[in-house]
Motif scaffolding. Structure first.
Motif, PDB file in Angstrom:
ATOM      1  N   THR A  27       6.083  -6.080   2.812  1.00 34.32           N
ATOM      2  CA  THR A  27       7.370  -5.397   2.845  1.00 34.32           C
ATOM      3  C   THR A  27       7.157  -3.979   2.344  1.00 34.32           C
ATOM      4  OG1 THR A  27       8.511  -7.475   2.476  1.00 34.32           O
ATOM      5  CG2 THR A  27       9.761  -5.456   2.062  1.00 34.32           C
ATOM      6  N   THR A  29       8.581  -0.609   1.021  1.00 34.76           N
ATOM      7  CA  THR A  29       9.807  -0.282   0.297  1.00 34.76           C
ATOM      8  C   THR A  29       9.883   1.212  -0.007  1.00 34.76           C
ATOM      9  OG1 THR A  29       8.851  -0.481  -1.908  1.00 34.76           O
ATOM     10  CG2 THR A  29       9.615  -2.529  -0.862  1.00 34.76           C
ATOM     11  N   SER A  30      11.023   1.602  -0.550  1.00 35.37           N
ATOM     12  CA  SER A  30      11.157   2.995  -0.980  1.00 35.37           C
ATOM     13  C   SER A  30      10.181   3.294  -2.120  1.00 35.37           C
ATOM     14  CB  SER A  30      12.593   3.300  -1.386  1.00 35.37           C
ATOM     15  OG  SER A  30      13.014   2.419  -2.390  1.00 35.37           O
ATOM     16  N   GLY A  31       9.696   2.258  -2.784  1.00 35.83           N
ATOM     17  CA  GLY A  31       8.654   2.459  -3.792  1.00 35.83           C
ATOM     18  C   GLY A  31       7.355   2.918  -3.157  1.00 35.83           C
ATOM     19  N   ASP A  32       6.987   2.302  -2.050  1.00 33.42           N
ATOM     20  CA  ASP A  32       5.779   2.725  -1.337  1.00 33.42           C
ATOM     21  C   ASP A  32       5.936   4.158  -0.840  1.00 33.42           C
ATOM     22  OD1 ASP A  32       4.522   0.126  -1.554  1.00 33.42           O
ATOM     23  OD2 ASP A  32       5.930  -0.562  -0.042  1.00 33.42           O
ATOM     24  N   ALA A  34       7.782   6.552  -2.134  1.00 32.02           N
ATOM     25  CA  ALA A  34       7.675   7.485  -3.263  1.00 32.02           C
ATOM     26  C   ALA A  34       6.222   7.689  -3.650  1.00 32.02           C
ATOM     27  CB  ALA A  34       8.472   6.966  -4.458  1.00 32.02           C
ATOM     28  N   GLY A 102      12.213  -1.754   3.459  1.00 26.82           N
ATOM     29  CA  GLY A 102      12.753  -3.104   3.507  1.00 26.82           C
ATOM     30  C   GLY A 102      12.185  -3.934   4.647  1.00 26.82           C
TER      31      GLY A 102
ATOM     32  N   GLY B  31      12.014   4.228  -6.150  1.00 21.76           N
ATOM     33  CA  GLY B  31      10.571   4.467  -6.177  1.00 21.76           C
ATOM     34  C   GLY B  31      10.237   5.725  -6.968  1.00 21.76           C
TER      35      GLY B  31
ATOM     36  N   SER C  30      11.931  -2.127  -6.686  1.00 19.63           N
ATOM     37  CA  SER C  30      10.844  -2.130  -5.711  1.00 19.63           C
ATOM     38  C   SER C  30       9.891  -0.956  -5.970  1.00 19.63           C
ATOM     39  CB  SER C  30      11.394  -2.085  -4.286  1.00 19.63           C
ATOM     40  OG  SER C  30      12.215  -0.958  -4.121  1.00 19.63           O
ATOM     41  N   GLY C  31      10.346   0.040  -6.693  1.00 17.42           N
ATOM     42  CA  GLY C  31       9.451   1.115  -7.105  1.00 17.42           C
ATOM     43  C   GLY C  31       8.404   0.622  -8.091  1.00 17.42           C
ATOM     44  N   ALA C  34       5.871  -1.437  -6.149  1.00 15.83           N
ATOM     45  CA  ALA C  34       4.916  -0.609  -5.397  1.00 15.83           C
ATOM     46  C   ALA C  34       3.861  -0.036  -6.326  1.00 15.83           C
ATOM     47  CB  ALA C  34       5.658   0.524  -4.675  1.00 15.83           C
TER      48      ALA C  34
END
Lengths: 358, 358, 358
Positions: A27, A29-32, A34, A102, B31, C30-31, C34
């Motif tokens: 998945t 995500t917005s973490g990836d 960033a 997502g 993120g 989710s940040g 990651a």
């Protein structure tokens, strides 16, 4: 110790037509997203900004095309290239439906070519890899070929089969994001006034800026993609290795070259295709990466007068600013025999989407 | 090579009253928040915790004020300070409506002052920069001035105009988050029993802890903000530069000083304003940052008996713990002529929100 | 300078039965997920993939168990171990209801044991720490004991009380995620064909791969967890410290050992418990971490024929591949007196969930 660990596939483990389901759907995500910006410094407006994406008719900011590429590529490493000596090339890489934070991407590969080398110690494996989202839409699709060790030199060579690979992705294979509408495209927000019409075939662009590589940065990027190729992470074993040091994942150099290219190509807001690519020389922590690009072709997109495709060849060099680079390239560049400058690390042929002057 | 790259603005490119729309609106996500915590070690409860934020009447955890500052600042660099020799100062920085993960910030600047230096080689540019969210609410608003190179020494000097800048942000300019309600404020969760009433003007606080700077950390932070000032990233060119090394973005030092100030100021859960700031000396990878603060003023907020503002002056030093620092400061500190200790790197005058004893 | 800073608790500050509410509830996003993948290279399918989690009956990918552990642990440091000389051990660590991105975890501890050391300069503090989500469900629960300095050597010793700690977490304490259904479990997606039945007690597995530690990586991980133990961050003071260098948070080594164990234990998709653990030797930047595991026990789960628990003992070593390690372990390993190899850094006894052959 028992053998529950994955030894990776050796050359003789691959069969023509073999289908491989790669492990660990991911998945994104917005973490990836960033972390990708943090590690590369990418500034392209489309993957940076929901509101910019919405101004172009998309629901929100899609995941950066190269982040997606690395994520799909990362899935394939444990099966395809764990015993690879070299990533020889990429071809026919097409970006499909946009991926949004997502979405979950998974990957499969088919072996489409095999060729044992004359030494009998290695062979070249060609795979066609496909990334799909959780709805099974194709999000990425590419061929790569790698030189893989044989487990047993005496194992018989398979019948040689090398695929016919196109020199470039066909226009009919370009996938434009559904609903893409350029009427509200704002050059002030994208960071550059130049449009598709302003780039002339043959034109060379020095991207000026440089980025110094750190061990922590390239390892974090490569771990983020869950790419587990050993040479990137283990200084203890690499001390005895070919270079004495950790080798930087070539994909990280592609991302840096793309991020640096913002300075001169900020309007290239989306990748359509990677036509081919080669990691000409290795890069290591401490090296500073520079980049320059040459415009290869302006391509009309059928039925669209608002956007066009631009085929580019971007090069990255280490520890050498690129202002003098076109003159340093060998004549006949691109032909297999041409010897590239030793400070050149990447030669990437790809196609981007740009707004046309209306 | 053609000139499609951005050379940045030189002193003579700025005109009084000029409005600049900065490129690349940025969606700030959870993120970015995670990476900000990972790179700074910030522990303030409000931006760390949805449930804490909700206990104060907010919908969820807002984005850290300084992360927002860096994001807005980052937008402005390509237009304002690419050819800057020095960031001379900040003034009148006001935090507006809270930004939440998912909001998109964009930035504009107006040139409000110009002053050519007597050498004719550089000039000082004053800009008023404003960050807005996707609903066009102001989220941040500040003045900064930078010394910028002239492209051409013989270009005529503009009429000198320097703005009148307030020494501090006015109380009437403080923006309290809508719905802020301190009745459920829990000192155990915020990490410190002390409230606004416990801080006396003149009081000095040693924040004790130290944080060592790494190249990877400051570069990742600065890339995250899409701040593309070259001096932070390129060791190859900086080897020939003023310091022989990559210079650390001053904003990263501000963030570390704020993160370190948790130890002594954990209750300062929100910034209201930055009244002024100066990067007194440069910092480099390998330096260890320490911080101390002096309470300048306790400020009543009109109509609120539950919260008050505290004006602070926080200092960061490198490779020198701050316990003895107040005595090492020159008499007349703050006046322009005062010579600061060479290990002092930051002098920041700002105002925070704190709960009052009810 | 005034004393508004947190000096941490000294041995004589702890009382038997004392309840401590730890500061700064943390929303895990989710940040964070990651960044955890980026810093550890973890590839387990469950925390990586919403679609894989959904195929097992969960609503989406839960937060990695060890990321959760570090987040809860991080809350406790400022109160429990700021003045600790050593983290002596962990016991009875149970993972509770899954945590999903967006949940907020907070932590409390109870002092359950105290024992002054014979020197009168330090004492051992045993705490039972509990992490809860925003609905007050227990998400994690563990005992740890640390050696803490006394502030004043002449302070009277408290009555000695050491808790009875179980050698392992009881089967009845294992918490399976609600709705967990293995009928659609896909070994191709999890990355390994081996199931619970394939692991024999006594079996040793060399995880083969190595990961080199960088200052930036371990500091970023530890800051992400808001663990503020000084020894990890301050090279300036550690130069005069015990090792002359920044000490790596032991939990980062646990995470690396777990991430490396994917190669041989990819099917161990979820932790149920940590039965005990010891940081045998310190690790520093530049060290390369390797890992191996021994299967201690296969455990039937009451009423479940589809899944079982596997008790493992995983070891991490620095700068020494683990293929020869079982033979290098002292006889009587696990007994207190046994002298461990000097390159062994971690000895972790834990229990995982695996699919059974149906």
């Amino acid at each position: 110790m028992t053998m529950k660990t994955n030894p990776g596939n050796f050359f003789e483990d691959f069969r023509l037509g073999q289908e491989i389901v790669h492990a660990v759907p991911r998945t994104i995500t917005s973490g990836d997203v960033a972390l990708y910006i943090g590690l590369t410094g990418s500034r392209f407006a489309l993957p940076s900004s929901d509101s910019f994406a919405q101004s172009l008719g998309l629901p929100r900011a899609p995941v950066d095309d190269l982040l997606l590429f690395h994520m799909v590529f990362g899935r394939t490493v444990a099966d395809i290239s764990l015993n690879a000596i070299a990533n020889l090339g990429y071809a026919n890489c097409r970006f499909g439906v946009p991926v949004y934070p997502g979405d979950t991407v998974s990957a499969r590969s088919t072996v489409i070519g095999l060729k044992e080398n004359s030494t009998g110690e290695t062979g070249v494996v060609y795979v066609h890899s496909t990334g799909r989202n959780q709805r099974q839409d194709v999000v990425l699709d590419f061929v790569r070929w790698v030189m893989v060790r044989k487990r047993d030199k005496s194992a018989p060579a398979p019948e040689t089969k090398t695929p016919n690979l196109p020199g470039e992705v066909a226009v009919t294979d370009f996938a434009l994001p559904e609903g893409l509408d350029l009427t509200r495209y704002d050059t002030a927000l994208i960071g550059q006034p130049h449009l598709w019409d302003d780039y002339a075939p043959g034109e060379c662009i020095d991207h000026v800026d440089g980025m110094t590589l750190e061990e922590s940065d390239h390892m974090t990027a490569t771990r983020l993609y869950q790419n587990n190729a050993k040479v990137h992470f283990n200084q203890h074993s690499e001390t005895q290795g070919r270079f004495g040091r950790r080798l930087i994942y070539g994909g990280h150099i592609i991302s840096l070259a793309r991020a640096l290219s913002f300075n001169g190509l900020a309007g290239a807001f989306k990748l359509l295709a990677i036509n081919g690519g080669r990691h000409v020389n290795p890069s290591f922590a401490g090296d500073t990466i520079y980049a320059w690009s040459q415009v290869l072709e302006r391509i009309d997109l059928p039925g669209r007068s608002d956007i066009g495709a631009l085929r580019l060849r971007s090069y990255a060099a280490k520890n050498h600013p690129c202002s003098d680079f076109p003159g340093r390239m060998p004549a006949g560049t691109g032909s297999k025999g041409a010897e590239m400058p030793s400070d050149l690390v990447l030669d990437l042929d790809y196609t981007v989407l740009m707004k046309r002057r209306s």
